[in-house]
Design a protein around this motif. Structure first.
Motif, PDB file in Angstrom:
ATOM      1  N   GLN A   1     -12.903 -42.491  23.625  1.00 31.72           N
ATOM      2  CA  GLN A   1     -11.448 -42.161  24.211  1.00 31.72           C
ATOM      3  C   GLN A   1     -10.349 -41.621  23.163  1.00 31.72           C
ATOM      4  N   ARG A   2     -10.284 -42.649  22.059  1.00 27.65           N
ATOM      5  CA  ARG A   2      -9.522 -42.062  20.977  1.00 27.65           C
ATOM      6  C   ARG A   2      -9.662 -40.842  20.522  1.00 27.65           C
ATOM      7  N   PHE A   3     -11.255 -40.412  20.359  1.00 22.27           N
ATOM      8  CA  PHE A   3     -11.228 -38.910  19.841  1.00 22.27           C
ATOM      9  C   PHE A   3     -10.914 -37.947  20.700  1.00 22.27           C
ATOM     10  N   ALA A   4     -11.047 -38.345  22.147  1.00 19.60           N
ATOM     11  CA  ALA A   4     -10.900 -37.166  23.095  1.00 19.60           C
ATOM     12  C   ALA A   4      -9.350 -36.976  23.008  1.00 19.60           C
ATOM     13  N   LYS A   5      -8.656 -38.208  23.174  1.00 15.83           N
ATOM     14  CA  LYS A   5      -7.148 -38.146  23.063  1.00 15.83           C
ATOM     15  C   LYS A   5      -6.635 -37.290  21.757  1.00 15.83           C
ATOM     16  N   GLN A   6      -7.263 -37.334  20.699  1.00 13.61           N
ATOM     17  CA  GLN A   6      -6.866 -36.609  19.342  1.00 13.61           C
ATOM     18  C   GLN A   6      -7.234 -35.089  19.646  1.00 13.61           C
ATOM     19  N   VAL A   7      -8.407 -34.850  20.151  1.00 19.80           N
ATOM     20  CA  VAL A   7      -8.654 -33.393  20.323  1.00 19.80           C
ATOM     21  C   VAL A   7      -7.676 -32.890  21.531  1.00 19.80           C
ATOM     22  N   CYS A  52     -18.726 -38.278  28.474  1.00 23.67           N
ATOM     23  CA  CYS A  52     -18.452 -37.450  29.805  1.00 23.67           C
ATOM     24  C   CYS A  52     -17.133 -37.973  30.329  1.00 23.67           C
ATOM     25  N   LYS A  53     -16.878 -39.114  30.565  1.00 18.05           N
ATOM     26  CA  LYS A  53     -15.845 -39.744  30.944  1.00 18.05           C
ATOM     27  C   LYS A  53     -14.457 -39.400  30.116  1.00 18.05           C
ATOM     28  N   LEU A  58      -9.994 -32.977  30.021  1.00 16.99           N
ATOM     29  CA  LEU A  58      -9.752 -32.006  29.297  1.00 16.99           C
ATOM     30  C   LEU A  58     -10.510 -30.931  29.466  1.00 16.99           C
ATOM     31  N   MET A  59     -11.829 -31.207  30.066  1.00 13.17           N
ATOM     32  CA  MET A  59     -12.746 -29.877  30.203  1.00 13.17           C
ATOM     33  C   MET A  59     -12.200 -29.368  31.831  1.00 13.17           C
TER      34      MET A  59
END
Length: 131
Positions: A1-7, A52-53, A58-59
């Motif tokens: 989740q941290r990586f998704a937030k950064q992206v 996925c979650k 973002l997607m």
């Protein structure tokens, strides 16, 4: 989740997610601890679901996108099918697919062999002699 937030902070949306998670431990079944086995299942089975979650919001903000899952188990295929139906129902212009690569050259097997010899003084030859 941290990586998704950064992206998300840097790019706003995501159009492509290639979801592949996998680790291996070496050793004879009788010698591998339940903790090691649990770790393999946690990463290999839950890694795709977590990916996925983490990236789904973002997607769905993007105008179009594609999730490609590399399913290591039937559960991943079922989760991919459920996600595909969900995004179609919601009208998102997003595709969900499963990739089935024949084989990818990585160091995962070699690392597992190294771990086998580091954790156990046993070798396949010694185990056959014991039988």
């Amino acid at each position: 989740q941290r990586f998704a937030k950064q992206v998300g902070a840097k790019h706003g949306t995501v159009n492509l997610l290639f979801n592949n998670a996998g680790i291996a431990f070496g050793g004879l079944f009788k010698d591998v601890s339940l903790d090691d086995m649990r770790r393999v299942f946690d990463v290999n089975d839950w890694g795709v679901v977590h990916g996925c979650k983490a990236f789904l919001s973002l997607m769905t903000r993007a105008e179009a996108g594609c999730v490609i899952n590399d399913p290591v188990s039937m559960d991943h295929r079922l989760a991919s099918d459920a996600l595909r139906q969900e995004v179609a129902y919601l009208g998102n212009n997003m595709q969900v697919a499963c990739a089935f690569p024949a084989g990818v050259k990585t160091a995962i097997a070699q690392r597992a062999k190294v771990l086998l010899h580091a954790k156990s003084e046993s070798t396949p030859e010694l185990e056959r002699e014991k039988m």
